[in-house]
Design an enzyme around this catalytic site. Structure first.
Site, PDB file in Angstrom:
ATOM      1  CG  ASP A  38       4.525  15.457  -3.593  1.00 23.04           C
ATOM      2  OD1 ASP A  38       5.061  14.866  -2.648  1.00 23.04           O
ATOM      3  OD2 ASP A  38       3.619  14.954  -4.287  1.00 23.04           O
ATOM      4  CB  SER A  39       5.986  13.573  -7.479  1.00 21.61           C
ATOM      5  OG  SER A  39       4.628  13.736  -7.101  1.00 21.61           O
ATOM      6  N   GLY A  40       8.867  12.049  -6.095  1.00 17.99           N
ATOM      7  CA  GLY A  40      10.143  11.498  -6.537  1.00 17.99           C
ATOM      8  C   GLY A  40      11.363  11.969  -5.784  1.00 17.99           C
TER       9      GLY A  40
ATOM     10  CD  GLN B 190      -4.356  16.031   1.597  1.00 16.87           C
ATOM     11  OE1 GLN B 190      -4.426  15.335   2.601  1.00 16.87           O
ATOM     12  NE2 GLN B 190      -4.663  15.575   0.413  1.00 16.87           N
TER      13      GLN B 190
ATOM     14  CE1 TYR C 263      -3.772   2.446   0.503  1.00 16.20           C
ATOM     15  CE2 TYR C 263      -2.196   3.531   1.973  1.00 16.20           C
ATOM     16  CZ  TYR C 263      -3.367   3.561   1.237  1.00 16.20           C
ATOM     17  OH  TYR C 263      -4.139   4.694   1.212  1.00 16.20           O
TER      18      TYR C 263
ATOM     19  CG  HIS D 161      -1.576  11.564  -5.271  1.00 15.90           C
ATOM     20  ND1 HIS D 161      -2.194  12.590  -4.604  1.00 15.90           N
ATOM     21  CD2 HIS D 161      -1.809  10.462  -4.516  1.00 15.90           C
ATOM     22  CE1 HIS D 161      -2.778  12.127  -3.512  1.00 15.90           C
ATOM     23  NE2 HIS D 161      -2.558  10.835  -3.429  1.00 15.90           N
TER      24      HIS D 161
END
Length: 403
Positions: free
Chosen positions: A321-323, A145, A41, A290
């Protein structure tokens, strides 16, 4: 400072650390610490996870050139975003269901962020009610958020609670209004919300409990206080009301009528959408896909960053954001136009490996590597970075990539 300095010196003085220092080591430690379905998950993405891979690989296309005979004193990595002071331009991205990684969940992450001097952006789908997490985070460094519920009263209730608890900015989730096709989760058949996980903010909210047909007396440990039938009722209600099926830039005006807090919109990957959101009144934008958990076969978020940053100029901050996995990743994103970056999976891996101490370890590693890289590239402040500090590298064949 000495040759090593900071966290490196502390590690050498202690004779090592119980936590891994490489990205791969941290992932493997989390895999060993967690049940397979839980790890799936947290680590999984959409489809064949091409977007997840693209997010990380995009950083490998950029090279940093160090500069010599410069001021080698430790750089000042502090920054201020939306009137929020931070010790370095790194934030904990909103990530739901943190109890799957560790029982202390978001509270432990908030304490680790506070120890380092950075901000945790609390997910709407947190395991721990926002009020309890706020008590673990210092005043002035709490962001919330906001997944806009499909019920106006619930939406206003969550925002009012966040304001009352001392959160200083709202991050509107724009990149999760439809569930991604997450094959690892499908393989395990594990849907945490269906088992009452990640509902801390909802089960502690009177309006949500009314929508779910539950009693109006929230428990200090909401999910643990429910029986099987109540868990099912809560899961059905959450699935029904978690997000509005449609949002538009013009809806920011309504959101403004509900809260005076600064508004950042997360999930921006297009220049034209960035301009519309800026013109609609967003105080900041967050470039993100995301983490590759929503849409497979998409471009790397890093490739979208310069386009968004150029479109809005210096009128509002652009976050990323991301990676992001390393301190040099942080530097590359800042050079391409970000004011700060967010990390998601890394802090969850750290949480799984060692609770609060594991999250703090992840942040200290990023802080130390970023500070050193900033100095080695000839900078004393993050805001002096620019694309001129980067070199586009030739592609590296897969067989020659480091493992």
């Amino acid at each position: 400072m000495g040759y090593t300095g900071g966290y490196q010196s502390a590690v050498f003085a202690a004779g090592g650390s119980p936590f891994p220092f490489t990205v791969e080591g941290l992932v493997e430690a989390a895999r060993e610490a967690l049940p397979s379905r839980t790890f799936a998950y947290i680590a999984g993405g959409a489809g064949r996870e091409r977007t997840v891979a693209a997010n990380e690989e995009a950083f490998a296309r950029w090279g940093l050139t160090y500069r010599i005979l410069r001021d080698g004193r430790p750089a000042d990595t502090s920054c201020t975003i939306l009137d929020t002071p931070m010790s370095l331009p790194v934030m904990l991205a909103p990530a739901g269901v943190a109890e799957l990684a560790h029982p202390e969940a978001e509270k432990a992450a908030a304490e680790a962020a506070a120890a380092v001097g950075v901000v945790q952006v609390l997910s709407s789908a947190s395991s721990t009610p926002l009020e309890e997490v706020a008590r673990a985070a210092p005043e002035g460094r709490r962001w919330f958020q906001f997944a806009w519920p499909d019920d106006g009263s619930l939406a206003r209730s969550l925002l009012e609670r966040a304001e009352k608890a001392g959160y200083t900015a709202v991050v509107l989730q724009g990149d999760c209004h439809v569930a991604g096709w997450r094959t690892r989760e499908l393989d395990t058949g594990f849907f945490p919300f269906g088992r009452g996980h990640g509902l801390g903010n909802y089960l502690s909210d009177p309006r949500f409990r009314e929508l779910a047909g539950l009693s109006q007396e929230p428990s200090p440990e909401p999910a643990r206080a429910l029986g099987p039938a109540e868990v099912r009722a809560a899961a059905v209600a959450w699935n029904r009301y978690y997000t509005r099926p449609a949002l538009a830039p013009g809806d920011l005006e309504l959101l403004r009528s509900w809260t005076d807090l600064p508004l950042a919109v997360k999930g921006v990957c297009r220049a034209d959408e960035a301009v519309r959101l800026r013109d609609a009144g967003a105080d900041a934008l967050i470039v993100s896909n995301h983490g590759g958990r929503q849409l497979d076969s998409g471009p790397a978020a890093l490739d979208c960053l310069p386009l968004v940053a150029e479109a809005v100029g210096d009128q509002i901050p652009v976050l990323f954001d991301s990676g992001v996995r390393t301190g040099t990743d942080v530097l590359i994103a800042l050079a391409l136009g970000a004011s700060a970056v967010m990390i998601g999976r890394p802090w969850l891996y750290g949480l799984a490996t060692g609770g609060r101490a594991g999250v703090e370890h992840v942040l200290r590693c990023l802080e130390t590597e970023f500070t050193g890289a900033l100095t080695l590239t000839g900078h004393q402040r993050p805001d002096s970075l620019s694309p001129a500090d980067l070199t586009l590298l030739p592609a590296i064949p897969a067989s020659r990539r480091p493992r």
